[in-house]
Design a protein around this motif. Structure first.
Motif, PDB file in Angstrom:
ATOM      1  N   ALA A  22       0.836  -1.202   0.000  1.00 28.10           N
ATOM      2  CA  ALA A  22       0.000   0.000   0.000  1.00 28.10           C
ATOM      3  C   ALA A  22       0.866   1.246   0.000  1.00 28.10           C
ATOM      4  O   ALA A  22       2.016   1.227   0.453  1.00 28.10           O
ATOM      5  CB  ALA A  22      -0.929   0.004   1.207  1.00 28.10           C
ATOM      6  N   ARG A  23       0.294   2.329  -0.481  1.00 30.37           N
ATOM      7  CA  ARG A  23       0.889   3.662  -0.389  1.00 30.37           C
ATOM      8  C   ARG A  23       0.145   4.395   0.721  1.00 30.37           C
ATOM      9  O   ARG A  23      -0.798   5.150   0.470  1.00 30.37           O
ATOM     10  CB  ARG A  23       0.774   4.388  -1.722  1.00 30.37           C
ATOM     11  CG  ARG A  23       1.403   3.636  -2.900  1.00 30.37           C
ATOM     12  CD  ARG A  23       1.171   4.369  -4.218  1.00 30.37           C
ATOM     13  NE  ARG A  23       1.514   3.553  -5.375  1.00 30.37           N
ATOM     14  CZ  ARG A  23       2.711   3.548  -5.963  1.00 30.37           C
ATOM     15  NH1 ARG A  23       3.675   4.321  -5.492  1.00 30.37           N
ATOM     16  NH2 ARG A  23       2.935   2.784  -7.010  1.00 30.37           N
ATOM     17  N   VAL A  35       3.689  -3.047   3.745  1.00 33.05           N
ATOM     18  CA  VAL A  35       3.687  -4.376   3.127  1.00 33.05           C
ATOM     19  C   VAL A  35       3.028  -5.370   4.069  1.00 33.05           C
ATOM     20  O   VAL A  35       3.315  -5.374   5.282  1.00 33.05           O
ATOM     21  CB  VAL A  35       5.123  -4.840   2.801  1.00 33.05           C
ATOM     22  CG1 VAL A  35       5.119  -6.257   2.236  1.00 33.05           C
ATOM     23  CG2 VAL A  35       5.794  -3.872   1.830  1.00 33.05           C
ATOM     24  N   VAL A  36       2.160  -6.188   3.517  1.00 30.70           N
ATOM     25  CA  VAL A  36       1.562  -7.297   4.259  1.00 30.70           C
ATOM     26  C   VAL A  36       1.950  -8.597   3.558  1.00 30.70           C
ATOM     27  O   VAL A  36       1.817  -8.714   2.332  1.00 30.70           O
ATOM     28  CB  VAL A  36       0.024  -7.166   4.316  1.00 30.70           C
ATOM     29  CG1 VAL A  36      -0.593  -8.442   4.911  1.00 30.70           C
ATOM     30  CG2 VAL A  36      -0.380  -5.960   5.146  1.00 30.70           C
ATOM     31  N   ALA A  98      -3.523  -5.722  15.998  1.00 33.92           N
ATOM     32  CA  ALA A  98      -4.952  -5.916  16.265  1.00 33.92           C
ATOM     33  C   ALA A  98      -5.797  -5.410  15.105  1.00 33.92           C
ATOM     34  O   ALA A  98      -6.826  -6.014  14.756  1.00 33.92           O
ATOM     35  CB  ALA A  98      -5.341  -5.212  17.561  1.00 33.92           C
ATOM     36  N   ALA A  99      -5.362  -4.307  14.480  1.00 33.88           N
ATOM     37  CA  ALA A  99      -6.108  -3.759  13.345  1.00 33.88           C
ATOM     38  C   ALA A  99      -6.102  -4.731  12.172  1.00 33.88           C
ATOM     39  O   ALA A  99      -7.135  -4.938  11.509  1.00 33.88           O
ATOM     40  CB  ALA A  99      -5.512  -2.417  12.928  1.00 33.88           C
ATOM     41  N   LEU A 100      -4.969  -5.349  11.919  1.00 33.51           N
ATOM     42  CA  LEU A 100      -4.895  -6.333  10.843  1.00 33.51           C
ATOM     43  C   LEU A 100      -5.711  -7.576  11.202  1.00 33.51           C
ATOM     44  O   LEU A 100      -6.386  -8.165  10.344  1.00 33.51           O
ATOM     45  CB  LEU A 100      -3.435  -6.700  10.565  1.00 33.51           C
ATOM     46  CG  LEU A 100      -3.169  -7.663   9.407  1.00 33.51           C
ATOM     47  CD1 LEU A 100      -3.768  -7.142   8.104  1.00 33.51           C
ATOM     48  CD2 LEU A 100      -1.669  -7.904   9.239  1.00 33.51           C
ATOM     49  N   ASN A 130      -5.254   2.840   8.215  1.00 35.61           N
ATOM     50  CA  ASN A 130      -5.989   3.222   7.013  1.00 35.61           C
ATOM     51  C   ASN A 130      -5.392   2.620   5.740  1.00 35.61           C
ATOM     52  O   ASN A 130      -6.097   2.484   4.729  1.00 35.61           O
ATOM     53  CB  ASN A 130      -6.028   4.743   6.883  1.00 35.61           C
ATOM     54  CG  ASN A 130      -6.859   5.400   7.976  1.00 35.61           C
ATOM     55  OD1 ASN A 130      -7.729   4.755   8.574  1.00 35.61           O
ATOM     56  ND2 ASN A 130      -6.599   6.662   8.251  1.00 35.61           N
ATOM     57  N   GLY A 131      -4.114   2.268   5.779  1.00 29.22           N
ATOM     58  CA  GLY A 131      -3.478   1.678   4.614  1.00 29.22           C
ATOM     59  C   GLY A 131      -3.664   0.182   4.486  1.00 29.22           C
ATOM     60  O   GLY A 131      -3.417  -0.397   3.410  1.00 29.22           O
ATOM     61  N   LEU A 132      -4.102  -0.474   5.564  1.00 26.49           N
ATOM     62  CA  LEU A 132      -4.214  -1.934   5.544  1.00 26.49           C
ATOM     63  C   LEU A 132      -5.189  -2.471   4.492  1.00 26.49           C
ATOM     64  O   LEU A 132      -4.870  -3.465   3.814  1.00 26.49           O
ATOM     65  CB  LEU A 132      -4.605  -2.438   6.940  1.00 26.49           C
ATOM     66  CG  LEU A 132      -3.517  -2.322   8.016  1.00 26.49           C
ATOM     67  CD1 LEU A 132      -4.069  -2.750   9.373  1.00 26.49           C
ATOM     68  CD2 LEU A 132      -2.302  -3.163   7.648  1.00 26.49           C
TER      69      LEU A 132
END
Length: 405
Positions: A22-23, A35-36, A98-100, A130-132
């Motif tokens: 993501a950007r 990066v995920v 936790a957000a992921l 917000n980028g996830l």
């Protein structure tokens, strides 16, 4: 200004692992910075981490999560190291995990967080949160190149390596990326390195491999002698190859180890070739030492000497600086008459002084090259070891003087 560092390879996909980028705008708008890596169930993860006692919050949390659950995600951000932030940094790293977890239906401790960038600034948790969704939306097995770009800081080029081999007639693939250009004298691995294979590997062997090969590669490079707070090198094995499972007594282990070592070495050397301001790639080979520590003491004294490194940048065959560095490396009771120092294929020192056939012109010819080997023979034993480094240029000072601006 990367020295002999070419374009990224065509990465082999690793079945069981997908990458999304993501950007998010963590530090600079418009650049890939989040990066995920998503792992299918059954994947094994092992790693090595910085020994800097001010280790970053994500290092602490990743170690904790590895001991608690089977990882399903690696979450990597650039632009902010989340180091030097005390308990708030740890809380912020956990909040991102936790957000992921909320978005993927997994447990928070199944995410391993990694950060790189400026030390001592609060992690922009909401920006990362917000980028996830963007990173998750573009998860794909073939996004290694995008991920290599997404973990860069002052790197001038993304870094990656990949290979394919066969074990018992079945294909096995290895792919990896790394980042690092400054604050590099790893005391375990590089600033960040991520390698993955579809091989099925016994968990204890996986940890043994990352420790062994990290020691031989990332723990033998240095740019400036500074060990980062955020160093981490992770090795993932998804187990999706049809090749036989690798164990400590597997007949295929040596072939796999050599292939994996080649990827480790390529990624480690790429960091040196892209060192901040680097114009030369330097191999320092110390031979005939009485111990590994003795060999490394000499090698790192040369690799960290500002006088040696600036002479290399200037292409100045000032061999006296090399001789002086060997002499102050702390090796007791050196027999000076036994020491040999070579610059490439040119003998510099024999019998305690300048080699009889040395000429300035021959030394200059080696110094004008971009890849240079310095060999030191101590005449004390049978231990050999190698360290890789680069020169020290004005650009290194400029890059680090302006790093936060």
């Amino acid at each position: 200004m990367a020295v002999g560092l070419g374009p990224l390879p065509d990465f082999h996909a690793i079945t069981g692992l997908r990458l999304g980028v993501a950007r998010a705008g963590i530090k600079k708008p418009g650049r890939r910075d989040l990066v995920v890596m998503a792992l299918e169930e059954g994947a094994q993860v092992a790693g090595i981490f910085t020994r800097n006692q001010f280790c970053a919050a994500p290092v602490l949390v990743t170690r904790e999560h590895l001991s608690q659950a089977a990882p399903r995600f690696l979450l990597i951000n650039t632009g902010n190291a989340n180091a030097g932030n005390g308990e708030q940094g740890v809380a912020d790293a956990r909040t991102c995990c936790a957000a992921l977890a909320d978005l993927t239906g997994t447990a928070p401790n199944q995410t391993l967080p990694f950060s790189t960038g400026v030390i001592g600034e609060p992690l922009p948790v909401e920006v990362i949160r917000n980028g996830l969704p963007e990173a998750l939306d573009n998860l794909a097995e073939n996004h290694w190149a995008e991920a290599a770009e997404g973990i860069m800081t002052t790197d001038t080029l993304p870094k990656g390596a990949t290979c394919r081999l066969e074990l018992d007639g079945k294909p096995v693939h290895i792919s990896g990326i790394s980042k690092g250009a400054g604050m590099i004298r790893p005391n375990m691995a590089t600033m960040l390195g991520f390698l993955a294979t579809d091989a099925d590997i016994e968990p204890a062997l996986l940890q043994s491999l990352v420790s062994e090969l990290g020691e031989q590669s990332f723990n033998r490079i240095t740019i400036d002698g500074d060990t980062s707070t955020n160093d981490a090198c992770m090795l993932v094995a998804t187990g999706r190859s049809e090749a036989p499972r690798l164990t400590a007594d597997s007949p295929h282990l040596n072939a796999f180890r050599e292939a994996l070592k080649a990827v480790f070495m390529t990624l480690a050397h790429a960091i040196v070739r892209d060192g901040e301001g680097a114009t030369k790639f330097i191999t320092i080979r110390v031979e005939q030492a009485a111990s590994t520590q003795e060999a490394l003491d000499v090698a790192y004294t040369l690799a960290h000497s500002p006088l040696v490194k600036t002479a290399l940048f200037a292409s100045d065959p000032n061999w006296g600086r090399i001789l002086a560095a060997v002499g102050r490396a702390g090796v007791p009771d050196l027999d000076l008459s036994a020491i040999e120092i070579d610059l490439g294929d040119v003998a510099l020192v024999r019998n305690g002084g300048r080699a009889a056939d040395y000429t300035e012109a021959r030394g200059q010819a080696v110094m004008d090259e971009s890849d240079i080997t310095i060999r030191v023979g101590l005449g004390r034993g049978e231990v050999n070891d190698t360290v890789w480094t680069c020169d020290l240029s004005q650009d290194y000072v400029t890059i680090n003087a302006e790093y936060r601006t």
